[in-house]
Motif scaffolding. Structure first.
Motif, mmCIF file in Angstrom:
data_model
loop_
_atom_site.group_PDB
_atom_site.id
_atom_site.type_symbol
_atom_site.label_atom_id
_atom_site.label_comp_id
_atom_site.label_asym_id
_atom_site.label_seq_id
_atom_site.Cartn_x
_atom_site.Cartn_y
_atom_site.Cartn_z
ATOM 1 N N GLN A 1 24.860 -12.074 24.538
ATOM 2 C CA GLN A 1 23.464 -11.825 24.895
ATOM 3 C C GLN A 1 22.806 -10.796 23.987
ATOM 4 O O GLN A 1 21.595 -10.854 23.741
ATOM 5 N N ASP A 2 23.591 -9.855 23.494
ATOM 6 C CA ASP A 2 23.032 -8.742 22.720
ATOM 7 C C ASP A 2 23.065 -8.973 21.213
ATOM 8 O O ASP A 2 22.776 -8.056 20.438
ATOM 9 N N GLY A 3 23.421 -10.182 20.771
ATOM 10 C CA GLY A 3 23.449 -10.471 19.351
ATOM 11 C C GLY A 3 24.793 -10.252 18.687
ATOM 12 O O GLY A 3 25.044 -10.749 17.581
ATOM 13 N N ARG A 4 25.671 -9.472 19.334
ATOM 14 C CA ARG A 4 27.032 -9.379 18.844
ATOM 15 C C ARG A 4 27.796 -10.646 19.254
ATOM 16 O O ARG A 4 27.231 -11.541 19.887
ATOM 17 N N VAL A 5 29.065 -10.744 18.894
ATOM 18 C CA VAL A 5 29.838 -11.943 19.212
ATOM 19 C C VAL A 5 31.139 -11.543 19.905
ATOM 20 O O VAL A 5 31.598 -10.406 19.806
ATOM 21 N N TRP A 6 31.700 -12.514 20.644
ATOM 22 C CA TRP A 6 33.086 -12.336 21.062
ATOM 23 C C TRP A 6 33.950 -13.278 20.233
ATOM 24 O O TRP A 6 33.513 -14.344 19.804
ATOM 25 N N VAL A 7 35.184 -12.863 20.011
ATOM 26 C CA VAL A 7 36.150 -13.633 19.244
ATOM 27 C C VAL A 7 37.299 -13.991 20.173
ATOM 28 O O VAL A 7 38.003 -13.112 20.675
ATOM 29 N N GLY A 8 37.454 -15.295 20.446
ATOM 30 C CA GLY A 8 38.471 -15.772 21.373
ATOM 31 C C GLY A 8 39.625 -16.406 20.641
ATOM 32 O O GLY A 8 39.427 -17.287 19.804
ATOM 33 N N ALA A 9 40.851 -15.986 20.959
ATOM 34 C CA ALA A 9 42.029 -16.436 20.225
ATOM 35 C C ALA A 9 43.105 -16.949 21.169
ATOM 36 O O ALA A 9 43.190 -16.527 22.327
ATOM 37 N N ALA A 10 43.943 -17.842 20.637
ATOM 38 C CA ALA A 10 44.982 -18.492 21.429
ATOM 39 C C ALA A 10 46.370 -18.055 20.975
ATOM 40 O O ALA A 10 46.802 -18.401 19.882
ATOM 41 N N PRO A 11 47.082 -17.303 21.813
ATOM 42 C CA PRO A 11 48.527 -17.211 21.631
ATOM 43 C C PRO A 11 49.147 -18.499 22.155
ATOM 44 O O PRO A 11 48.445 -19.301 22.790
ATOM 45 N N ILE A 12 50.402 -18.740 21.905
ATOM 46 C CA ILE A 12 51.031 -19.929 22.479
ATOM 47 C C ILE A 12 51.507 -19.608 23.885
ATOM 48 O O ILE A 12 52.399 -18.779 24.083
ATOM 49 N N ALA A 13 50.864 -20.246 24.860
ATOM 50 C CA ALA A 13 51.243 -20.144 26.270
ATOM 51 C C ALA A 13 51.265 -18.701 26.771
ATOM 52 O O ALA A 13 52.059 -18.344 27.634
ATOM 53 N N GLY A 14 50.367 -17.869 26.233
ATOM 54 C CA GLY A 14 50.213 -16.520 26.743
ATOM 55 C C GLY A 14 51.264 -15.520 26.317
ATOM 56 O O GLY A 14 51.235 -14.367 26.752
ATOM 57 N N ARG A 15 52.181 -15.928 25.459
ATOM 58 C CA ARG A 15 53.257 -14.999 25.076
ATOM 59 C C ARG A 15 52.747 -13.944 24.113
ATOM 60 O O ARG A 15 52.234 -14.245 23.045
ATOM 61 N N MET A 16 52.907 -12.687 24.532
ATOM 62 C CA MET A 16 52.546 -11.556 23.694
ATOM 63 C C MET A 16 53.768 -10.640 23.589
ATOM 64 O O MET A 16 54.888 -11.049 23.835
ATOM 65 N N SER A 17 53.558 -9.409 23.239
ATOM 66 C CA SER A 17 54.603 -8.382 23.224
ATOM 67 C C SER A 17 53.909 -7.033 23.181
ATOM 68 O O SER A 17 52.690 -6.940 22.916
ATOM 69 N N GLY A 18 54.662 -5.971 23.416
ATOM 70 C CA GLY A 18 54.077 -4.649 23.327
ATOM 71 C C GLY A 18 53.517 -4.362 21.950
ATOM 72 O O GLY A 18 52.409 -3.831 21.807
ATOM 73 N N ASP A 19 54.260 -4.742 20.910
ATOM 74 C CA ASP A 19 53.794 -4.490 19.550
ATOM 75 C C ASP A 19 52.535 -5.287 19.227
ATOM 76 O O ASP A 19 51.624 -4.779 18.553
ATOM 77 N N LYS A 20 52.468 -6.523 19.692
ATOM 78 C CA LYS A 20 51.265 -7.322 19.445
ATOM 79 C C LYS A 20 50.055 -6.736 20.163
ATOM 80 O O LYS A 20 48.937 -6.760 19.632
ATOM 81 N N LEU A 21 50.271 -6.213 21.362
ATOM 82 C CA LEU A 21 49.159 -5.593 22.083
ATOM 83 C C LEU A 21 48.676 -4.342 21.362
ATOM 84 O O LEU A 21 47.464 -4.072 21.304
ATOM 85 N N VAL A 22 49.597 -3.563 20.818
ATOM 86 C CA VAL A 22 49.196 -2.384 20.045
ATOM 87 C C VAL A 22 48.330 -2.806 18.860
ATOM 88 O O VAL A 22 47.263 -2.225 18.602
ATOM 89 N N ARG A 23 48.775 -3.836 18.138
ATOM 90 C CA ARG A 23 48.020 -4.296 16.977
ATOM 91 C C ARG A 23 46.677 -4.893 17.385
ATOM 92 O O ARG A 23 45.662 -4.690 16.703
ATOM 93 N N LEU A 24 46.642 -5.594 18.518
ATOM 94 C CA LEU A 24 45.379 -6.135 19.035
ATOM 95 C C LEU A 24 44.379 -5.013 19.260
ATOM 96 O O LEU A 24 43.200 -5.134 18.885
ATOM 97 N N VAL A 25 44.808 -3.929 19.862
ATOM 98 C CA VAL A 25 43.926 -2.788 20.098
ATOM 99 C C VAL A 25 43.439 -2.207 18.776
ATOM 100 O O VAL A 25 42.240 -1.903 18.609
ATOM 101 N N GLU A 26 44.337 -2.049 17.823
ATOM 102 C CA GLU A 26 43.948 -1.501 16.525
ATOM 103 C C GLU A 26 42.893 -2.364 15.852
ATOM 104 O O GLU A 26 41.911 -1.850 15.293
ATOM 105 N N LEU A 27 43.080 -3.680 15.913
ATOM 106 C CA LEU A 27 42.118 -4.580 15.274
ATOM 107 C C LEU A 27 40.772 -4.561 16.002
ATOM 108 O O LEU A 27 39.713 -4.569 15.368
ATOM 109 N N ALA A 28 40.811 -4.545 17.330
ATOM 110 C CA ALA A 28 39.562 -4.508 18.105
ATOM 111 C C ALA A 28 38.799 -3.218 17.819
ATOM 112 O O ALA A 28 37.590 -3.240 17.517
#
Length: 552
Positions: free
Chosen positions: A339-366
């Motif tokens: 609504q505000d002109g910015r965008v959301w970026v939606g991504a697909a892991p396979i079947a929801g599988r993540m890890s602690g390290d991936k979550l850390v990197r996700l936060v860093e990228l966001a």
């Protein structure tokens, strides 16, 4: 000849509204003996200090669930091993409650640190927008709770016979075409009643969904109670109310009550429906204790009358049915303007599988692109909100480095999988790794398939990954071979769907596929569909009309 008619004998349902609260099974007995919410203090004061062997049986196998804790399967046991006692490990799955999948980057970082410090790096996104951690020790639970609560998270009532995590639109408040934002209603329900003894003893689990999105992104057809955004011709935006949905062994779709509810009245209506379930729900038999069976027996009209007359004390406004455009995608994958002109970026892991390290990197990228908001979806996907448009493509490229694909193949985009044999005591087959292998094989063999093709992989009949409403639903089983050994197989269900063409999957003549043959079978099935389909015909439509020989 005299015919004597014997009176019909009816068994008590165990419903409290019948006037007798005598427990009719062990689950009802232990819930009545001690409110399950009280187990929290015993975990903190006793069990975490004295260790696993000190845990009382009814707490371990029952009340712990109200704190989001299940004992998990002992490592290395295949699907031939069943039974609560013999296969239970002394480690736990902990379900972190994240209502609406709405998380800040600080909260995700906290979960990531907990995963790495206490859960051997495990972190899976469920199709109820939770994060599930595994291999948790009882000794560590108080510290995990301390860290979660410091960032306004927790695990209270993430499981158990109570109101579980509320599903909500992951793009509430930012979607351009949103009908109504349900966030305030969701938060008010959580504030008033989660962890409240008023609803801590329901007949069984109770699942809520709220969304004002025009794409109906909460699978409202299969939840106990759902509020779906709709425009009333006179009163404006509000919610269409659905009750009594659920899958598992006896799938039943929700029914519309035919009412329109403004956002500010959603909590009161939720309270009324939940109270009906508490008071009138069937408690004698666990396999009949879901709200869907009461709604099926009463019908929507009687349910509405009881709600209005006995619980709300007023009539609700009649309302129009919420509708969705054909071909609508519900998962929010890709790059989309807010609504505000910015965008959301939606991504697909396979079947929801993540890890602690991936979550850390996700936060860093966001945070690297200025975002502080992350969302998990009811389709096991990850969204980063508030991204500057000029940063979106680079973020998509960087996310791929942690196996989060913003422009995924149809195979990767549309696969769901439950926890499976790796941790779940009910499972008969592996699911998460099977999903990865199957997706990666199909991406090689049919990389350019251009139509939605969903694969829902379940390790047992309970349908946690919605096997009855996928294009291809797979229900895990164990078969004995001629030499006496066992193999993992999947019963195949075909042509299920939600949204504009809601229908349960078709059961074929006992069609089963060996686990190692899944990519071969699905490739063959997809090629047959591509050869036979009519113009613009979906897979699920074709699967419902196809000859059985073409489905084998």
């Amino acid at each position: 000849m005299t015919v004597t008619t014997r009176p019909t004998r009816t068994k008590a349902t165990g419903a409290w509204a019948d006037g007798d609260r005598t427990p009719l099974n062990h689950n009802e007995a232990f819930k009545q003996e001690d409110d399950a919410l009280n187990v929290r203090q015993r975990i903190i004061d006793v069990y975490s200090k004295q260790g696993f062997d000190s845990i009382a049986h009814d707490d371990l196998t029952g009340r712990f669930r109200w704190m989001g804790l299940y004992t998990q399967r002992k490592p290395g046991l295949d699907g031939t091993h069943t039974g609560e006692e013999d296969i239970s490990d002394n480690r736990f799955m902990m379900r972190v409650r994240s209502d609406g999948g709405q998380l800040t980057t600080q909260q995700v970082r906290t979960i990531a640190d907990i995963s790495n410090d206490f859960a051997e790096g495990s972190a899976d996104i469920s199709d109820r927008q939770n994060i599930q951690l595994h291999n948790v020790r009882i000794e560590d639970v108080p510290e995990i709770w301390r860290r979660l609560e410091a960032v306004d998270l927790g695990s209270t009532e993430a499981c158990g016979d109570c109101p579980r995590t509320i599903i909500a639109s992951p793009v509430a408040g930012v979607e351009k075409d949103e009908i109504v934002d349900g966030t305030s209603a969701m938060q008010e329900i959580k504030r008033r009643w989660i962890g409240n003894p008023e609803f801590s003893n329901l007949p069984r689990k109770y699942k809520t969904a709220i969304s004002g999105s025009p794409v109906h992104d909460i699978a409202h057809e299969i939840n106990d109670i759902s509020f779906v955004g709709v425009h009333h011709p006179e009163h404006g935006p509000g919610f269409d109310v659905w009750v009594g949905g659920g899958l598992s062994v006896q799938p039943i779709f929700a029914q519309r009550l035919g009412v329109w509810v403004p956002s500010e009245e959603v909590p009161a209506v939720w309270e009324g429906v939940t109270s009906i379930f508490r008071d009138h729900g069937y408690r004698r038999l666990r396999n009949k204790a879901r709200l869907k069976f009461l709604v099926k027996d009463w019908g929507a009209q009687k349910f509405r009358e009881v709600l209005e007359n006995d619980y709300l004390g007023r009539r609700l406004l009649d309302g129009p049915a919420a509708t969705v455009a054909p071909g609508t995608r519900r998962d929010h994958v890709g790059i989309h303007e807010q609504q505000d002109g910015r965008v959301w970026v939606g991504a697909a892991p396979i079947a929801g599988r993540m890890s602690g390290d991936k979550l850390v990197r996700l936060v860093e990228l966001a945070e690297g692109v200025g975002s502080r908001r992350i969302r998990f979806t009811p389709h096991q996907k990850v969204l980063v909100l508030d991204v500057p448009p000029q940063e979106a493509d680079q973020l998509a490229q960087d996310l791929r480095g942690i196996d989060l694909v913003v422009h995924p193949s149809e195979w990767r985009r549309n696969v769901l999988a439950c926890t499976g044999l790796e941790y779940c005591k009910l499972a008969l087959t592996d699911t998460k790794e099977r999903a990865r292998w199957t997706v990666e094989e199909l991406e090689k063999r049919l990389p350019h398939i251009d139509i939605p093709f969903s694969i829902h992989i379940n390790g047992c009949p309970n349908a946690c990954a919605r096997s009855q409403v996928g294009d291809v639903g797979l229900k895990g089983m164990i078969d004995q071979k001629a030499d006496g050994s066992y193999q993992e197989v999947f019963q195949v269900l075909l042509g299920g769907s939600l949204a504009e063409d809601t229908a349960l999957a078709r059961k074929t003549r006992a069609l089963k596929v060996a686990a190692e043959d899944l990519p071969d079978y699905i490739e063959r099935l997809a090629r047959t569909y591509l050869d036979q389909r009519e113009p613009d015909e979906s897979f699920h439509s074709w699967a419902r009309r196809a000859d059985e020989d073409d489905l084998r």
